[in-house]
Scaffold this motif. Structure first.
Motif, PDB file in Angstrom:
ATOM      1  N   CYS A 269      34.954  34.282  36.054  1.00  0.00           N
ATOM      2  CA  CYS A 269      33.830  34.659  35.198  1.00  0.00           C
ATOM      3  C   CYS A 269      34.321  35.571  34.088  1.00  0.00           C
ATOM      4  CB  CYS A 269      32.735  35.337  36.011  1.00  0.00           C
ATOM      5  SG  CYS A 269      31.283  35.706  35.025  1.00  0.00           S
TER       6      CYS A 269
ATOM      7  N   CYS B  89      32.786  41.950  34.761  1.00  0.00           N
ATOM      8  CA  CYS B  89      32.126  43.188  35.218  1.00  0.00           C
ATOM      9  C   CYS B  89      33.092  43.979  36.107  1.00  0.00           C
ATOM     10  CB  CYS B  89      30.851  42.861  35.971  1.00  0.00           C
ATOM     11  SG  CYS B  89      29.743  41.817  35.015  1.00  0.00           S
TER      12      CYS B  89
ATOM     13  N   CYS C  76      32.567  43.623  39.900  1.00  0.00           N
ATOM     14  CA  CYS C  76      32.338  42.266  40.420  1.00  0.00           C
ATOM     15  C   CYS C  76      32.901  42.087  41.829  1.00  0.00           C
ATOM     16  CB  CYS C  76      32.958  41.247  39.478  1.00  0.00           C
ATOM     17  SG  CYS C  76      32.691  39.562  40.040  1.00  0.00           S
TER      18      CYS C  76
ATOM     19  N   THR D 147      29.879  33.318  40.198  1.00  0.00           N
ATOM     20  CA  THR D 147      30.272  33.347  38.780  1.00  0.00           C
ATOM     21  C   THR D 147      28.994  33.192  37.981  1.00  0.00           C
ATOM     22  OG1 THR D 147      30.529  30.944  38.690  1.00  0.00           O
ATOM     23  CG2 THR D 147      32.507  32.225  39.176  1.00  0.00           C
TER      24      THR D 147
ATOM     25  N   LYS E 276      23.508  36.923  33.592  1.00  0.00           N
ATOM     26  CA  LYS E 276      23.432  38.068  32.676  1.00  0.00           C
ATOM     27  C   LYS E 276      23.377  37.586  31.231  1.00  0.00           C
ATOM     28  CE  LYS E 276      25.977  41.635  35.187  1.00  0.00           C
ATOM     29  NZ  LYS E 276      26.715  41.062  36.305  1.00  0.00           N
TER      30      LYS E 276
HETATM   31  S1  SF4 Z   1      29.383  40.299  38.464  1.00  0.00           S
HETATM   32 FE1  SF4 Z   1      28.625  38.258  37.949  1.00  0.00          FE
HETATM   33  S2  SF4 Z   1      28.576  38.224  35.705  1.00  0.00           S
HETATM   34 FE2  SF4 Z   1      29.887  39.919  36.309  1.00  0.00          FE
HETATM   35  S3  SF4 Z   1      31.976  39.100  36.338  1.00  0.00           S
HETATM   36 FE3  SF4 Z   1      31.170  38.916  38.414  1.00  0.00          FE
HETATM   37  S4  SF4 Z   1      30.294  36.874  38.507  1.00  0.00           S
HETATM   38 FE4  SF4 Z   1      30.537  37.386  36.336  1.00  0.00          FE
END
Ligand code: SF4
Length: 325
Positions: free
Chosen positions: A60, A64, A67, A117, A150
């Motif tokens: 992804c 984040c 994550c 993801t 998001k």
């Molecule tokens: S928390 Fe969600 S949006 Fe953020 S990097 Fe991980 S999978 Fe992607």
């Protein structure tokens, strides 16, 4: 090793597939690959609110810092901390595989898109694998599908989501951890700004689609303050959301390797406390979780928000429209 070359000997399963993947596109730091898709739906653990998950991509790009899904790249023997956000794999043929699976499994226990993801990360603009899956769902009936994202790119698919909603239940969970743009940039460096996500919430709601806001993960002493959560819930309500989630940060070992250095750099005064609480356990223990749950419950009541999306009564729909399930 160049990706796209023959896989090195010794790799098996998903690691072998990943090593042999075709390069779809490469830019400065992010590379895109195509990976064989052997199944589209994955069974979830018992006790989860949905029976199946679907992730059209591996990795992804939003990157984040907290994550929890980074470990999924380790299945492909990709263990550098940046691999998860810099090597993105688009699942080939996902629509065809999904359609075939739906003919032989009972998928009515709920399907969650975007558990590991983001289905609307930048790759989706080019490769459309999430849209391919949604087009299959538009031909189904009686399913309960949720999308967690998001990204305001979800707006692109509003007409398709409305089509799905004619014969299925579909809801969109928009994750917004903070309304503070600068903080969001630190926490979620490549994700769309919070105001863009709220705009998407507004458009989804105006299109008649159930939409909620998830402040997850709530990060102790970073995003957990009553005033921050209150402001976020009010904005969610004002933009048409009908439900508001609320889960506390958990840190798997793969997440700690990224999150602890992040805290050290940006919130050095919190590092000791984070280490004490998360060093040996992914989940927080003690009364903190209950405090946050109570805080969220009070805030929900204040703005008339529920905890989850409304569920359609499929039995009633079946009687009305004579569908076969
Ligand atoms: S928390 Fe969600 S949006 Fe953020 S990097 Fe991980 S999978 Fe992607």
């Amino acid at each position: 090793m160049l990706f796209g070359d023959s896989p090195p000997p010794g790799l098996v399963g998903i690691a072998k597939l990943a090593a042999a993947s075709e390069v779809l596109e490469a830019k400065t730091s992010v590379e895109y690959f195509e990976i064989d898709c052997r199944s589209a739906l994955n069974r979830t653990r018992p006790g989860m609110p949905f029976a199946w998950s679907l992730n059209p991509y591996r990795g992804c790009e939003f990157g984040c810092r907290y994550c929890y899904a980074r470990y999924t790249h380790e299945f492909m023997e990709l263990r550098e901390s940046d691999d998860f956000e810099d090597k993105i794999y688009a699942k080939s043929n996902i629509g065809f595989i999904l359609k075939r699976e739906l003919m032989r499994i009972d998928a009515r226990g709920g399907i969650a898109i975007g558990t590991a993801t983001d289905p609307y990360q930048p790759a989706e603009r080019r490769f459309g694998r999430t849209r391919a899956a949604l087009e299959v769902f538009a031909q189904q009936s009686g399913l309960a599908v949720s999308i967690t994202t998001k990204s305001d790119l979800v707006r692109r698919d509003i007409a398709l989501l409305q089509e799905i909603a004619k014969r299925n239940s579909i809801s969109v969970n928009m994750t917004i951890t903070t309304l503070d743009t600068e903080l969001a940039r630190l926490l979620e460096p490549r994700a769309p700004r919070p105001d863009l996500r709220l705009r998407a919430v507004r458009e989804l709601a105006d299109a008649g689609l159930p939409v909620g806001v998830f402040p997850n993960p709530i990060m102790p002493l970073i995003t957990d303050q009553e005033r921050r959560l209150d402001r976020l819930a009010k904005a969610a309500r004002d933009h048409g959301a009908t439900y508001f989630g609320g889960g506390v940060l958990f840190l798997m070992p793969c997440s700690r390797r990224v999150f602890f250095p992040f805290v050290e750099q940006h919130f050095p005064h919190l590092l000791r406390r984070y280490r004490e609480r998360y060093e040996n356990a992914a989940y927080l223990k003690g009364p903190y979780r209950e405090t946050i749950q109570e805080r969220i419950a009070v805030i929900r009541d204040r703005y008339g928000l529920s905890a989850s999306p409304p569920h359609r009564d499929f039995a009633a729909l079946e009687q009305q429209q004579g569908w076969l399930f």
